[in-house]
Design an enzyme around this catalytic site. Structure first.
Site, PDB file in Angstrom:
ATOM      1  N   GLU A  52       1.472  -2.132  -4.658  1.00  0.00           N
ATOM      2  CA  GLU A  52       0.296  -2.998  -4.811  1.00  0.00           C
ATOM      3  C   GLU A  52      -1.007  -2.296  -4.443  1.00  0.00           C
ATOM      4  OE1 GLU A  52       3.109  -3.943  -3.409  1.00  0.00           O
ATOM      5  OE2 GLU A  52       3.770  -5.831  -4.318  1.00  0.00           O
ATOM      6  N   PHE A 114      10.328 -17.209   3.535  1.00  0.00           N
ATOM      7  CA  PHE A 114      10.587 -15.877   3.003  1.00  0.00           C
ATOM      8  C   PHE A 114       9.348 -15.362   2.266  1.00  0.00           C
ATOM      9  CE2 PHE A 114      12.159 -13.108  -0.475  1.00  0.00           C
ATOM     10  CZ  PHE A 114      12.550 -12.048   0.325  1.00  0.00           C
ATOM     11  N   GLN A 115       8.949 -14.160   2.590  1.00  0.00           N
ATOM     12  CA  GLN A 115       7.753 -13.526   2.027  1.00  0.00           C
ATOM     13  C   GLN A 115       6.501 -14.369   2.222  1.00  0.00           C
ATOM     14  OE1 GLN A 115       8.670 -12.031  -1.988  1.00  0.00           O
ATOM     15  NE2 GLN A 115       9.331 -10.121  -1.014  1.00  0.00           N
ATOM     16  N   LYS A 164       3.275 -21.358  -5.022  1.00  0.00           N
ATOM     17  CA  LYS A 164       4.115 -21.401  -6.222  1.00  0.00           C
ATOM     18  C   LYS A 164       4.166 -22.794  -6.843  1.00  0.00           C
ATOM     19  CE  LYS A 164       8.458 -19.492  -7.899  1.00  0.00           C
ATOM     20  NZ  LYS A 164       9.767 -18.906  -7.547  1.00  0.00           N
ATOM     21  N   MET A 482     -10.009  18.510   6.131  1.00  0.00           N
ATOM     22  CA  MET A 482     -11.147  18.004   6.896  1.00  0.00           C
ATOM     23  C   MET A 482     -10.758  17.813   8.366  1.00  0.00           C
ATOM     24  SD  MET A 482     -14.305  17.520   6.427  1.00  0.00           S
ATOM     25  CE  MET A 482     -15.028  16.886   4.912  1.00  0.00           C
TER      26      MET A 482
END
Lengths: 584, 186
Positions: A52, A114-115, A164, A482
């Site tokens: 993502e 869940f999630q 959802k 760097m």
């Protein structure tokens, strides 16, 4: 008669109504209804990413190179948390994004489902605004408002969190013109009296300087055009931040190069010595100012910014103009011409003489080698061999990014995509894919360091799947360059964890992904190798083995003012005091 | 610095910004912020302060316009003039924020806070507490043989003063609402 549809259909309809052509995303349980709606249409193209974070950076690259709003779609929980880095990146660089996230159904919110994650809570500080939509009847209006907020005023990322059950339920669709956006209307026209003060100051200034930033790019091509006209008519010198490169052409006569921590000598000394600083769409970032009490001590400062909270935040300004860069410049030019386009010719001539002395120092000079590729040389050759091409550049973060900003010339806005404010390693590869999706026929090169590049290298899969011929030009020094440079200057040359062990064989890695790998180790072979990369019709991973211990100069050490910059290795002994070492 | 100990002449009653912006003087300002009463709006406002390391001395919030779902947040904050200006412009740019008023700068205002104080004691201390409560116009809203609960409204300074007097007399608990404020006049 209002159209009835499910929440998922509303999402797709709203995207179409907003003119969205591409969505970068990754499916999951909480966004399945939206993916079902995407499956049943052909107007919006979905780019399946590998992570993502990649989706958000691709949307950023897409947005930055087109001026449109970038759109990403992620699932609940880990999908949303993986988006956080990209959202923060877009917030700091003012990139307009609409990110849609799935959420567990409303009746499960708060049960540690869940999630499930508190996505609006987590993303509140890293978005311009966010919404949790609990009612399908409100979803389409929020979608339209999200686009409005993302692109109005100072652009930025917004997030819409959609449970959802809201995606499944049916309600009336709110058409785009009916969505209420009236109360969020940031001011875009500058105060004419303040603009008049600016113009008056410009007429008498002896040592004026344009200091421009990403706001010019965000304001659109017209702003760059007006800026060019203004510079041409006044004859003032112009420098730009990292984010603003391309708004004034690098080949332009008045161009001093980038300013800031790794900016050019002439640009930084002009900032220090000017008597009138015209800040157009920049924000006095700490990479620019150096030590605040010593920042440009003799100048009057004008600051044009669309975000009122940027004005007087860090540096006290004499004239603050709140407005869109293009609108302010148009009015300023109108007043300037109406008053007879006067400048202090004598002062300006002396100022240019001084600037030309600084230019003569040739601060970007480096010691070249016949046996090993210097990173600066690699970029000089890349610039020479791609000059005049329809070219877009993205970068990762680190030394290579600064060298790219120093050695590549940008003639137009929206051609340079880099993570400025947040400094996100792993930005460049996905951003290059986003740019290539928007400009399929153009040459898109990601100038990378090997360490940054590895952070999101899984997106080569995306590049292959969607046939985006992005060129990954990796300056491989087997170091976190760097970090290594700072350890050399600040931490007694104790190189703690700043080298890249167990690197993959990049050529074999390219073959594993199914694209082309090129390795180059000898400066004599470099031109041929670069040409080979440019000619190949498909993604390329270019492993450019460069000098391992090269430092990036010029450099303003942290905690120092502009006039105490370092030009090369000889300057570096004991330069940063204990106070400076605390700064990053 | 308490909420009402505001340096006079900061900028009040003037159309111009007269304060020297570079002085590191810490000022206390009372801000009235009118917001959409949507979920998360308070977290958004508080997050602005905590995220940037700014102070909240007190904060009150309630829906004040039920028809259009507007809430009024009253915040007392402290900082240098530059920080106060930054806070105001950060509040103003938030999407659900409709109005930001700096009551300290915009003219005279009235500020009130409500406090409940529980004082336990016997004999002389108990009588003294009651006598002082009368002087401060605090009402007794609960009473047992060993305790009183006083209710009082006033400026934060007045409540501080009353609480200081009650402490040796058996103050055991105090609840304060934080400042609510309105500008004077129409």
């Amino acid at each position: 008669m209002a159209r009835q549809m499910t929440g998922a259909e509303m999402v797709v309809q709203a995207l179409k109504d907003q003119g969205v052509e591409v969505v970068f995303g990754y499916p999951g349980g909480a966004v399945l209804p939206i993916y079902d709606a995407i499956f049943q249409q052909n107007d919006i193209r979905h780019i399946l990413v590998r992570h993502e974070q990649g989706a958000i950076h691709m949307a950023e690259g897409y947005a930055r190179s087109t001026g449109k709003v970038g759109v990403a779609l992620v699932t609940s929980g880990p999908g949303a948390t993986n988006a956080v880095t990209g959202l923060t990146d877009a917030l700091l660089d003012s990139i307009p994004l609409v990110v849609l996230s799935g959420q567990v159904p409303t009746f499960m919110i708060g049960t540690d489902g869940f999630q499930e994650a508190d996505t609006v809570g987590i993303t509140r500080p890293c978005t311009k605004h966010n919404w949790l939509v609990k009612d399908t009847a409100k979803l389409s209006e929020v979608m339209h408002q999200a686009f409005h907020v993302a692109k109005s005023g100072r652009p930025g990322p917004v997030l819409v969190d959609i449970p959802k059950d809201v995606q499944f339920a049916t309600a009336d669709y709110t058409e785009m013109p009916a969505a209420r956006t009236a109360h969020y209307q940031p001011r875009t026209t500058g105060d004419t009296a303040q603009i008049a003060r600016m113009v008056e100051m410009m007429e008498t200034a002896e040592r004026p300087l344009f200091y421009t930033g990403g706001g010019v790019i965000n304001s659109g091509p017209r702003a760059s055009q007006l800026l060019r006209e203004f510079v041409a008519e006044t004859g003032f010198p112009i420098t730009s931040t990292l984010m603003g490169l391309g708004s004034y052409p690098a080949s332009g006569q008045n161009w001093l190069g980038m300013l800031g921590m790794h900016g050019l000598y002439e640009a930084n000394l002009s900032m220090h010595g000017c008597d009138l600083m015209l800040n157009i769409g920049a924000r006095f970032d700490d990479r620019i100012t150096g030590r605040i009490p010593d920042f440009s001590p003799k100048s009057k400062k004008v600051h044009v910014d669309i975000d009122p909270s940027s004005i007087n935040k860090v540096i006290r300004t004499d004239v603050g103009i709140i407005g869109d860069v293009a609108e302010v410049l148009a009015e300023a030019l109108r007043q300037w011409r109406a008053r007879g386009s006067k400048v202090n010719k004598e002062g300006l001539a002396k100022w240019w003489a001084q600037i030309n002395e600084w230019r003569a120092v040739k601060c970007l000079t480096y010691k070249n080698s016949t046996t090993v590729i210097k990173p600066q040389y690699a970029l000089e050759r890349l610039e020479a061999l791609t000059k005049g091409m329809d070219r877009y550049i993205t970068t990762e973060v680190g030394q290579h990014q600064m060298w790219a900003a120093q050695f590549l010339g940008f003639e137009d806005p929206n051609r340079w995509m880099t993570s400025g404010g947040l400094g996100t390693m792993g930005y460049g590869l996905p951003a290059s894919i986003g740019v290539q999706i928007a400009h399929p026929k153009s040459l898109v090169i990601n100038v990378a360091g090997e360490a940054s590049w590895l952070m999101n290298m899984q997106e080569m899969g995306t590049a292959m799947q969607f046939r985006t011929p992005v060129k990954q030009f990796i300056l491989n020094n087997e170091r976190l360059g760097m970090v290594r440079q700072w350890q050399e200057l600040l931490h007694g040359e104790r190189y703690s964890q700043s080298w890249s062990e167990s690197l993959p064989d990049f050529v074999k890695l390219a073959e594993a992904f199914g694209c082309k790998g090129i390795q180059c180790t000898d400066p004599k072979d470099l031109d041929d190798a670069i040409m080979q990369m440019l000619r190949y019709d498909g993604p390329v991973i270019f492993d450019c083995r460069v000098e391992k211990h090269e430092n990036c100069f010029p450099m303003i050490p942290s905690g120092k003012p502009h006039n105490e910059m370092l030009l090369g290795d000889a300057d570096t002994q004991g330069v940063i005091g204990a106070k400076g070492a605390v700064l990053v | 610095m308490s909420a009402l100990n505001i340096k006079k002449g900061s900028t009040s009653h003037s159309a111009y910004e007269l304060r020297d912006p570079n002085t590191p003087v810490i000022e206390s300002h009372t801000l009235a912020v009118v917001v959409d009463n949507e979920s998360g709006v308070l977290a958004r406002v508080i997050g602005l302060f905590s995220g940037r390391g700014y102070n909240i001395e007190s904060l009150t919030v309630a829906e004040t316009d039920h028809a259009s779902h507007r809430s009024r947040i009253t915040i007392v904050t402290t900082g240098t003039p530059q920080v106060i200006e930054h806070i105001k412009s950060l509040l103003e740019r938030m999407v659900p924020v409709h109005e930001v008023h700096d009551l300290t700068v915009e003219g005279p205002s009235v500020q009130r806070e409500l406090a409940l104080l529980k004082v336990a004691g016997h004999g002389e201390a108990r009588i003294e507490a009651l006598r002082l409560a009368e002087i401060f116009r605090a009402n007794v809203v609960d009473s047992t043989l060993e305790s009183f609960v006083f209710e009082m409204t006033g400026t934060p300074v007045k409540i501080d003063a009353f609480a200081d007097l009650m402490r040796p007399l058996g103050l055991i608990e105090i609840a304060r609402t934080g400042v609510a404020a309105l500008s004077r006049g129409a």
